[in-house]
Write a protein that holds these residues in place. Structure first.
Motif, PDB file in Angstrom:
ATOM      1  N   ILE A 155      25.116 -18.963 -41.169  1.00 23.22           N
ATOM      2  CA  ILE A 155      24.890 -18.410 -39.805  1.00 23.22           C
ATOM      3  C   ILE A 155      24.295 -19.534 -39.030  1.00 23.22           C
ATOM      4  N   LEU A 156      24.863 -19.886 -38.043  1.00 21.14           N
ATOM      5  CA  LEU A 156      24.323 -20.820 -37.001  1.00 21.14           C
ATOM      6  C   LEU A 156      24.057 -20.046 -35.765  1.00 21.14           C
ATOM      7  N   CYS A 157      22.691 -19.859 -35.495  1.00 22.32           N
ATOM      8  CA  CYS A 157      21.980 -19.109 -34.466  1.00 22.32           C
ATOM      9  C   CYS A 157      21.673 -20.168 -33.130  1.00 22.32           C
ATOM     10  N   ILE A 158      22.448 -19.890 -31.929  1.00 21.47           N
ATOM     11  CA  ILE A 158      22.348 -20.795 -30.943  1.00 21.47           C
ATOM     12  C   ILE A 158      21.298 -20.095 -29.906  1.00 21.47           C
ATOM     13  N   VAL A 159      20.568 -20.610 -29.372  1.00 19.92           N
ATOM     14  CA  VAL A 159      19.553 -19.721 -28.482  1.00 19.92           C
ATOM     15  C   VAL A 159      19.389 -20.581 -27.266  1.00 19.92           C
ATOM     16  N   VAL A 160      18.952 -19.832 -26.279  1.00 19.28           N
ATOM     17  CA  VAL A 160      18.357 -20.583 -24.696  1.00 19.28           C
ATOM     18  C   VAL A 160      17.359 -21.513 -25.050  1.00 19.28           C
ATOM     19  N   ALA A 161      17.261 -22.215 -24.114  1.00 19.21           N
ATOM     20  CA  ALA A 161      16.435 -23.471 -24.199  1.00 19.21           C
ATOM     21  C   ALA A 161      14.888 -22.924 -24.395  1.00 19.21           C
ATOM     22  N   ALA A 162      14.204 -23.587 -25.698  1.00 17.27           N
ATOM     23  CA  ALA A 162      12.979 -23.056 -26.082  1.00 17.27           C
ATOM     24  C   ALA A 162      12.033 -23.658 -24.762  1.00 17.27           C
ATOM     25  N   HIS A 163      12.376 -24.649 -24.002  1.00 14.64           N
ATOM     26  CA  HIS A 163      11.438 -24.718 -23.064  1.00 14.64           C
ATOM     27  C   HIS A 163      11.209 -23.670 -21.777  1.00 14.64           C
ATOM     28  N   PHE A 164      11.945 -22.751 -21.817  1.00 15.03           N
ATOM     29  CA  PHE A 164      12.251 -21.821 -20.805  1.00 15.03           C
ATOM     30  C   PHE A 164      11.635 -20.285 -21.635  1.00 15.03           C
ATOM     31  N   SER A 165      11.873 -20.200 -22.795  1.00 11.74           N
ATOM     32  CA  SER A 165      11.972 -18.958 -23.746  1.00 11.74           C
ATOM     33  C   SER A 165      11.187 -18.901 -24.959  1.00 11.74           C
ATOM     34  N   ALA A 166      10.716 -17.816 -25.269  1.00 14.90           N
ATOM     35  CA  ALA A 166      10.099 -17.571 -26.638  1.00 14.90           C
ATOM     36  C   ALA A 166      11.258 -17.404 -27.639  1.00 14.90           C
ATOM     37  N   THR A 167      12.494 -17.395 -27.254  1.00 13.14           N
ATOM     38  CA  THR A 167      13.415 -16.891 -27.987  1.00 13.14           C
ATOM     39  C   THR A 167      13.714 -17.602 -29.382  1.00 13.14           C
ATOM     40  N   ALA A 168      13.720 -18.883 -29.235  1.00 13.58           N
ATOM     41  CA  ALA A 168      13.816 -19.843 -30.428  1.00 13.58           C
ATOM     42  C   ALA A 168      12.775 -19.249 -31.569  1.00 13.58           C
ATOM     43  N   ASP A 169      11.565 -19.266 -30.989  1.00 15.76           N
ATOM     44  CA  ASP A 169      10.677 -18.687 -31.921  1.00 15.76           C
ATOM     45  C   ASP A 169      10.711 -17.412 -32.700  1.00 15.76           C
ATOM     46  N   SER A 170      11.267 -16.473 -31.852  1.00 13.57           N
ATOM     47  CA  SER A 170      11.433 -15.159 -32.346  1.00 13.57           C
ATOM     48  C   SER A 170      12.700 -15.310 -33.405  1.00 13.57           C
ATOM     49  N   ALA A 171      13.686 -15.872 -33.144  1.00 14.28           N
ATOM     50  CA  ALA A 171      14.622 -16.150 -34.219  1.00 14.28           C
ATOM     51  C   ALA A 171      14.402 -16.940 -35.508  1.00 14.28           C
ATOM     52  N   ARG A 172      13.310 -17.874 -35.198  1.00 12.00           N
ATOM     53  CA  ARG A 172      12.874 -18.611 -36.494  1.00 12.00           C
ATOM     54  C   ARG A 172      12.125 -17.796 -37.292  1.00 12.00           C
ATOM     55  N   THR A 173      11.194 -16.569 -36.698  1.00  9.36           N
ATOM     56  CA  THR A 173      10.421 -15.622 -37.510  1.00  9.36           C
ATOM     57  C   THR A 173      11.334 -14.792 -38.191  1.00  9.36           C
ATOM     58  N   ALA A 174      12.557 -14.435 -37.362  1.00  6.49           N
ATOM     59  CA  ALA A 174      13.392 -13.497 -37.996  1.00  6.49           C
ATOM     60  C   ALA A 174      14.191 -14.127 -39.247  1.00  6.49           C
ATOM     61  N   SER A 175      14.678 -15.278 -39.077  1.00 10.81           N
ATOM     62  CA  SER A 175      15.175 -16.017 -40.322  1.00 10.81           C
ATOM     63  C   SER A 175      14.433 -16.130 -41.403  1.00 10.81           C
ATOM     64  N   GLU A 176      13.005 -16.339 -41.196  1.00  8.18           N
ATOM     65  CA  GLU A 176      12.308 -16.200 -42.312  1.00  8.18           C
ATOM     66  C   GLU A 176      12.052 -14.899 -43.057  1.00  8.18           C
ATOM     67  N   GLN A 177      12.180 -13.747 -42.332  1.00  5.21           N
ATOM     68  CA  GLN A 177      12.027 -12.540 -42.706  1.00  5.21           C
ATOM     69  C   GLN A 177      13.395 -12.045 -43.535  1.00  5.21           C
ATOM     70  N   PHE A 178      14.353 -12.458 -43.070  1.00  7.86           N
ATOM     71  CA  PHE A 178      15.760 -12.170 -43.460  1.00  7.86           C
ATOM     72  C   PHE A 178      16.007 -12.957 -44.778  1.00  7.86           C
ATOM     73  N   LEU A 179      15.457 -14.211 -44.983  1.00 11.34           N
ATOM     74  CA  LEU A 179      15.892 -14.839 -46.051  1.00 11.34           C
ATOM     75  C   LEU A 179      15.135 -14.294 -47.189  1.00 11.34           C
ATOM     76  N   LEU A 180      13.986 -13.840 -46.930  1.00  7.02           N
ATOM     77  CA  LEU A 180      13.291 -13.065 -48.089  1.00  7.02           C
ATOM     78  C   LEU A 180      14.007 -12.068 -48.785  1.00  7.02           C
ATOM     79  N   THR A 181      14.983 -11.346 -48.321  1.00  5.63           N
ATOM     80  CA  THR A 181      15.680 -10.476 -48.795  1.00  5.63           C
ATOM     81  C   THR A 181      17.064 -10.545 -48.969  1.00  5.63           C
ATOM     82  N   HIS A 182      17.623 -11.951 -48.358  1.00  4.55           N
ATOM     83  CA  HIS A 182      18.826 -12.674 -48.217  1.00  4.55           C
ATOM     84  C   HIS A 182      18.889 -14.123 -48.758  1.00  4.55           C
ATOM     85  N   PRO A 183      18.339 -14.444 -50.047  1.00  4.57           N
ATOM     86  CA  PRO A 183      18.198 -15.871 -50.402  1.00  4.57           C
ATOM     87  C   PRO A 183      19.454 -16.355 -50.398  1.00  4.57           C
ATOM     88  N   ASP A 184      20.485 -15.934 -50.630  1.00  2.89           N
ATOM     89  CA  ASP A 184      21.756 -16.456 -50.859  1.00  2.89           C
ATOM     90  C   ASP A 184      22.435 -16.986 -49.584  1.00  2.89           C
TER      91      ASP A 184
END
Length: 355
Positions: A155-184
């Motif tokens: 998965i390649l997740c492309i987000v709005v500029a981190a300078h203007f939004s917390a979206t990138a932080d939210s996506a990174r947190t989600a990816s860490e959670q997701f990979l705990l149950t989908h390590p492959d």
């Protein structure tokens, strides 16, 4: 008919127990029962004459038939709704849009889902406090990743500029959670350093690469290449909504309103540069065309034209661009409400990158 049970064994991380039904020489069925981290409990019945096993039950996790059918290097694209992507790509199975949230008159809406653009601007005009926006929650991104992982291994997740939004932080947190149950699964979060059509062009370029069988490495490389070249030129019809949102001083709003100016700017690498204040829409369009010509130097371009309740002007700008430049592809889209919340109606912009 007798029944015999075999021993449990480990096969590729999956603990499998084999039960044979029937005689040793003429088994009528073989049952494989296994447990694998992240995929749940699986039971498969297979008769000797069958070439492929039938899935008897899956308690949770992905459908095995989907996972085994995927190509090893397949990639899906996840983007947030600030990208304002054209409707023509939203149904693509390799693209998954995670909506942002906006609040107006104490009502919360999911961007592009439960409020139309027309209804949003009607509410915005009646709202004394304007509208506020927020990044998608990590849970929303996890849902997007789950949908993408049903189609692809990466998965390649492309987000709005981190300078203007917390979206990138939210996506990174989600990816860490997701990979705990989908390590492959492989996930890469990419800050577009842009927004609206700029972010959208990066996502669409990556989507084309993924459709053509590109690996995650190849798709990311192309996305980074477009990111380095993409530019967004735009002008606003009013600074009223930016003033209401606390983004410009009141004096700037009053001056623009009194003189009927059209502030023009460029967004590139998370930096917004003021390019002047033409006095009419026509002059603002002329300025954008001139600036595009300077920046592309005769090259072929990919174009995304975005507008906020200004479809007629968007059509005029699209026509002029097609006459002036060699466009590989060109899209006209409307800003989603989450973008319109900050700028209000009347904004017109063009994102482009040169080959």
């Amino acid at each position: 008919m007798d029944e015999r049970s075999g021993r449990s064994r480990i096969h590729g991380g999956l603990r499998v127990r084999c039960d044979v039904h029937g005689s040793a020489s003429q088994p009528s069925a073989v049952r494989l029962e296994g447990q694998s981290r992240g995929t749940g409990r699986v039971r498969i019945w297979r008769r000797p004459q069958e070439r492929h096993p039938r899935i008897h039950r899956i308690d949770r996790g992905f459908d095995i038939t989907q996972r085994t059918a995927r190509r090893g290097n397949s990639v899906s694209i996840v983007a947030d709704s600030a990208a304002s992507l054209p409707a023509s790509v939203l149904s693509d199975p390799k693209l998954h849009v995670v909506p942002m949230t906006l609040t107006i008159n104490d009502q919360e809406f999911i961007d592009g889902v439960d409020i139309s653009v027309a209804d949003f601007y009607a509410l915005l005009k009646q709202s004394p406090g304007g509208a506020t926006t927020s990044a998608p929650s990590p849970a929303a991104f996890v849902r997007g990743f789950e949908a993408a992982a049903r189609e692809s291994d990466s998965i390649l997740c492309i987000v709005v500029a981190a300078h203007f939004s917390a979206t990138a932080d939210s996506a990174r947190t989600a990816s860490e959670q997701f990979l705990l149950t989908h390590p492959d699964c492989n996930i890469t979060i990419m800050d577009s350093e842009s927004a609206a059509g700029g972010e959208g062009l990066i996502a669409m370029g990556a989507l084309d690469q993924a459709r053509n069988g590109g690996s995650l490495t190849e798709t990311l490389a192309l996305a980074k290449s477009i990111k380095e070249r993409v530019r967004l030129l735009a002008f606003v019809d009013t600074l009223y909504y930016l003033w209401k949102g606390g983004r410009v001083p009141r004096i700037a709003h009053l001056g623009v309103s009194l003189l009927k100016l059209k502030p023009t700017f460029e967004l590139r690498h998370s930096n917004i540069e003021n390019l002047g204040r033409p006095r009419t829409v026509k002059k603002a369009m002329n300025k954008i065309i001139d600036l595009m010509a300077e920046r592309i130097d005769g090259a072929r371009i990919h174009v995304s034209i975005n507008h906020a309740a200004s479809a007629e002007n968007a059509a005029l700008l699209s026509q002029r661009i097609s006459e002036e430049f060699e466009c590989v592809d060109s899209y006209v889209t409307e800003f989603t409400p989450v973008m319109g919340a900050h700028i209000g109606p009347g904004m017109l912009g063009v994102a482009f990158w040169a080959e």
